[in-house]
Design a protein around this motif. Structure first.
Motif, PDB file in Angstrom:
ATOM      1  N   ASP A  54      64.786  40.152  28.011  1.00 28.21           N
ATOM      2  CA  ASP A  54      64.058  40.712  26.877  1.00 28.21           C
ATOM      3  C   ASP A  54      64.609  40.098  25.600  1.00 28.21           C
ATOM      4  N   LYS A  55      63.759  39.520  24.757  1.00 25.35           N
ATOM      5  CA  LYS A  55      64.229  38.807  23.576  1.00 25.35           C
ATOM      6  C   LYS A  55      64.491  39.735  22.394  1.00 25.35           C
ATOM      7  N   GLN A  56      64.281  41.028  22.513  1.00 22.16           N
ATOM      8  CA  GLN A  56      64.526  41.954  21.415  1.00 22.16           C
ATOM      9  C   GLN A  56      65.565  42.988  21.850  1.00 22.16           C
ATOM     10  N   ILE A  57      66.550  43.249  20.947  1.00 26.23           N
ATOM     11  CA  ILE A  57      67.542  44.300  21.174  1.00 26.23           C
ATOM     12  C   ILE A  57      67.604  45.129  19.900  1.00 26.23           C
ATOM     13  N   SER A  73      66.656  49.353  11.753  1.00 30.75           N
ATOM     14  CA  SER A  73      65.394  48.712  12.124  1.00 30.75           C
ATOM     15  C   SER A  73      65.521  47.196  12.241  1.00 30.75           C
ATOM     16  N   GLU A  74      66.689  46.638  11.805  1.00 32.93           N
ATOM     17  CA  GLU A  74      66.861  45.190  11.903  1.00 32.93           C
ATOM     18  C   GLU A  74      66.880  44.784  13.364  1.00 32.93           C
ATOM     19  N   ARG A  75      66.111  43.781  13.688  1.00 34.40           N
ATOM     20  CA  ARG A  75      65.953  43.365  15.073  1.00 34.40           C
ATOM     21  C   ARG A  75      66.690  42.040  15.293  1.00 34.40           C
ATOM     22  N   ILE A  76      67.223  41.891  16.485  1.00 31.85           N
ATOM     23  CA  ILE A  76      67.889  40.653  16.886  1.00 31.85           C
ATOM     24  C   ILE A  76      66.938  39.881  17.777  1.00 31.85           C
TER      25      ILE A  76
END
Length: 254
Positions: free
Chosen positions: A127-130, A232-235
């Motif tokens: 999954d490319k979002q954490i 809310s900042e996404r990696i």
């Protein structure tokens, strides 16, 4: 005048008579010896004598000089050790030694890699979002999972063989990132690793540790919020292999 002559004659006769009487007895009347006198002063030094003739020179041949050499003396005391000299040049490589005997096989030696002691895993997150803080990071794909001690659905490694383990992770991102390597051991291990990415370029955050675990202890990775950034900042990860978590048993303690 005639009277004076008779008087002189009488004195002379009396003296002659007394001398004849003292020839045997008067010797007993000698006086005592006198005291010695004081020593006299030293005389003046004499004149310097003339210089004597020089010793005649004797020329010896080498054979005669060797013949006159004396015996060797005793050995003197040993002197102090001098300073260490410079290291010499490396010599040529020697021949190879004989081969050693064959070692025992793992099945007979009780090696940690034999039988039930084979514990190792390496998992990735596809999954490319954490986005979640303070919860275990989920790794949904196992590259290696010997002994099946890592659970992909929970993101935790559960120890089934007590021993000393090595854990390591690598994470590529373009934002500020902090990750924790955590355990539920006693005492708890809580190691934080951070990378502050000010230029928003792809950077690698890595961390690892050697841990002693008992049966049932769990190990996992959590994301923590650096400097209270908005949650809310996404990696965003660049590819499938951007987040990797690995571990293996070094030796068992059972």
């Amino acid at each position: 005048m005639q009277l004076a002559g008779h008087l002189f004659a009488a004195v002379w006769v009396a003296g002659l008579f007394s001398f004849s009487l003292c020839q045997d007895d008067c010797k007993r009347l000698d006086g005592k010896p006198g005291k010695p006198g004081n020593p006299g002063r030293d005389g003046s030094p004499g004149e310097k004598g003339e210089k004597g003739d020089p010793t005649p020179q004797v020329h010896l041949s080498e054979e005669e000089m060797v013949a006159l050499k004396g015996e060797q003396g005793e050995q003197g005391h040993r002197g102090q050790m001098g300073l260490q000299g410079f290291e010499g040049l490396l010599g040529p490589e020697g021949p190879a030694g004989p081969a050693g005997p064959d070692g025992v096989t793992a099945a007979n030696s009780g090696d940690v890699n034999s039988g039930a002691s084979k514990v190792a895993f390496s998992v990735v997150r596809t999954d490319k979002q954490i986005t979640t803080y303070n919860t275990p990071v989920i790794f949904d794909k196992a590259i290696t999972n010997e002994h099946n001690d890592f659970k992909t659905n929970s993101g935790r490694f559960t120890c089934s063989v007590a021993g000393v383990y090595y854990f390591v992770f690598h994470f590529v991102s373009e934002v500020n990132l902090c990750l924790k390597l955590k355990t539920d051991t006693n005492p708890v291990v809580d190691l934080t690793f951070c990378d502050f990415n000010l230029q928003r370029r792809s950077q690698v955050l890595s961390g690892g540790a050697v841990l002693k675990l008992a049966k049932g202890n769990r190990v996992w990775i959590e994301r923590v919020n650096p400097h209270n950034m908005p949650s809310s900042e996404r990696i965003t990860m660049k590819n499938e292999m951007s987040l990797v978590f690995s571990g293996f048993l070094i030796f068992s303690t059972d």
